[in-house]
Design a protein around this motif. Structure first.
Motif, PDB file in Angstrom:
ATOM      1  N   PHE A  38       0.831  -1.202   0.000  1.00 38.72           N
ATOM      2  CA  PHE A  38       0.000   0.000   0.000  1.00 38.72           C
ATOM      3  C   PHE A  38       0.870   1.258   0.000  1.00 38.72           C
ATOM      4  O   PHE A  38       1.968   1.264   0.553  1.00 38.72           O
ATOM      5  CB  PHE A  38      -0.922   0.010   1.220  1.00 38.72           C
ATOM      6  N   THR A  66     -12.502  -0.784   0.770  1.00 40.28           N
ATOM      7  CA  THR A  66     -11.108  -0.925   1.181  1.00 40.28           C
ATOM      8  C   THR A  66     -10.200  -0.045   0.331  1.00 40.28           C
ATOM      9  O   THR A  66     -10.533   0.312  -0.801  1.00 40.28           O
ATOM     10  CB  THR A  66     -10.641  -2.386   1.039  1.00 40.28           C
ATOM     11  N   TYR A 263      -9.755  -4.572  -2.203  1.00 38.54           N
ATOM     12  CA  TYR A 263      -8.557  -3.781  -2.484  1.00 38.54           C
ATOM     13  C   TYR A 263      -8.399  -3.380  -3.944  1.00 38.54           C
ATOM     14  O   TYR A 263      -7.309  -3.015  -4.380  1.00 38.54           O
ATOM     15  CB  TYR A 263      -7.299  -4.522  -2.000  1.00 38.54           C
TER      16      TYR A 263
END
Length: 485
Positions: A38, A66, A263
């Motif tokens: 990330f 997310t 994600y």
């Protein structure tokens, strides 16, 4: 405020009388393998609190959406340079994007261990995917068996299009397989339009994380001539979903989920189901791109491929993003993701339940990825607003589109339900029952948990009256906001 935010594990241990956490392997796993996935700007996003300080934002509202993987963001950005129209051109950009878009279906099939006989159909989101399935199922005789713990996305599409039989779960929201079998058995001997044709069930509750036994439910459905539909939107990002071979009694006939909860950016949804089912149905939506020819007499010729259910210009980047997110999730390992998230949730749960005046609405058995709770004397929406404004912590408070489950948790009587409904008719939604939900993702840390726990401890200790001079509630909606000075 600074002292509260800096509360270390030793102080927190004194508050809740629990041993300190000491697991270097878990911390190292996050530092070595999760953190690099990330962007630092995402992991350490700064927000301004009411005291004027800037703090790192803690996202505990991951059940809603997310943060995307950093590598995925860069991948999509690079793909935009070669972006072209899907299935609509012979130019190189169109060919490149079409190939990437089509190959994403194979990645998704492998991810859920789907049969090659299943179509992978993209939609705007899971809600549209289920609406599409419900529209097609409405053309077949029979009834839909749906539980009372479903999110509205897996309830309203069936209720508004089909004849449904609603299964009432146990007081705690759990499923009794024997009761489900009795319903299926009772309808089996009825005329075709009265039989159960499809059983639909959530893979995991959006409120409590409870995971119904979807594979055992599938076996029951098949035993009595029905198909199984699983809404795995709240499950697939946390643990493996396996559709299983077509001849397996526990086979999941249909599954639906979204990329933005696993994600990937964008809200793109996915619906998987048998080719013969979709080929036998007129497409849910029709228009450009999903039909090959219209005769002079307006006779519509159709595809017998996935393209028949892919109208207009698709969100190619959304589909490609899901495939890329899957590659990253698989490389990290779904079992390792589940173990790490479980450690976060169990750590938080055991401490949260010991804070005075906090009521946690789960028992801790078979704990999942969410913790629903309340603080005595507080409206849950006020707690969520305080956490955001004074601590930089994002949670969610509300009914989560699962109204019957909330009524079960809050013991709402039939009379009170009627009163609330009458208020809603007058535009007043303030008294719809709510709870607070903290939901976790793989990028959360134990520091996030400690900040959350220390904040809840202080809020509970202060009591609701402490905040009434700083926050005001809308009389109609029930939303709390900061009173401007």
């Amino acid at each position: 405020m600074a002292e509260v935010l800096a509360l270390n594990e030793k102080v927190l241990q004194e508050v809740v009388s629990l041993p300190l956490r000491n697991d270097r392997d878990i911390d190292n796993f996050w530092e070595r393998e999760i953190r690099p996935l990330f962007n630092l700007e995402s992991l350490f996003f700064r927000v301004k609190t009411l005291d004027g300080n800037y703090v790192n934002y803690v996202n505990l509202d991951n059940g809603a959406t997310t943060n995307p993987f950093a590598q995925l963001k860069q991948y999509i950005d690079d793909k935009l340079d070669s972006y072209g129209s899907v299935h609509r051109g012979s130019g190189q950009k169109s060919i490149i994007t079409t190939q990437e878009y089509d190959s994403s279906r194979d990645v998704i099939r492998d991810f859920v261990n789907s049969s090659a006989n299943n179509y992978v159909i993209f939609s705007k989101n899971t809600t549209e995917a289920i609406n599409g399935a419900a529209t097609l199922w409405a053309k077949r005789a029979g009834k839909i068996l749906v539980s009372d713990i479903e999110h509205s996305s897996n309830l309203l599409p069936w209720v508004t299009r089909d004849e449904v039989v609603q299964y009432r779960t146990q007081p705690d929201g759990s499923v009794d397989l024997a009761e489900i079998e009795n319903i299926l058995k009772a309808h089996q001997q009825k005329p075709e339009n009265e039989r159960i044709k499809l059983l639909t069930m959530t893979g995991a509750s959006t409120i409590t994380g409870y995971r119904p036994p979807i594979y055992e439910l599938a076996a029951l459905a098949h035993r009595y001539g029905a198909k199984m539909f699983a809404d795995v939107c709240q499950l697939i990002q946390h643990e493996k979903v396996d559709m299983r071979p077509d001849d397996d009694p526990c086979h999941l006939d249909f599954v639906a989920f979204s990329g933005h909860k696993m994600y990937a950016p964008y809200g793109t949804g996915v619906l998987l189901g048998p080719k013969e089912f979709f080929d036998d149905c007129y497409p849910y939506q029709i228009g450009g791109g999903n039909l090959p020819y219209i005769t002079r007499n307006l006779e519509i010729k159709r595809f017998y491929t996935e393209r028949a259910h892919d109208p207009g210009t698709p969100n190619a980047m959304g589909a490609i993003a899901i495939a890329k997110a899957i590659h990253i999730i698989e490389s990290l390992g779904r079992k390792r993701i589940a173990n790490y998230e479980h450690s976060l949730v169990e750590y938080t749960f055991t401490r949260l339940r010991q804070i005075p005046d906090v009521k946690v609405h789960i028992t801790g058995e078979d704990i999942a990825h969410v913790i629903p709770f309340d603080i005595d004397g507080f409206d849950g929406r006020l707690v969520a607003e305080i956490l955001a404004q004074e601590y930089g912590i994002g949670v969610r408070a509300g009914a989560f589109c699962t109204y019957e489950y909330i009524r079960k948790l809050k013991n709402i009587s039939d009379q009170r339900d009627l009163e609330i409904a009458a208020e809603v008719d007058r535009g007043i939604t303030r008294n719809i029952p709510t709870i607070i939900r903290a939901s976790f993702a793989v990028y959360n840390t134990f520091d996030d948990c400690d900040r959350f726990l220390s904040a809840i401890s202080e809020i509970a200790q202060n009591k609701a009256e402490h905040y009434l001079s700083s926050y005001q509630q809308d009389e109609a909606t029930g939303v709390w906001t900061v009173i401007e000075s």
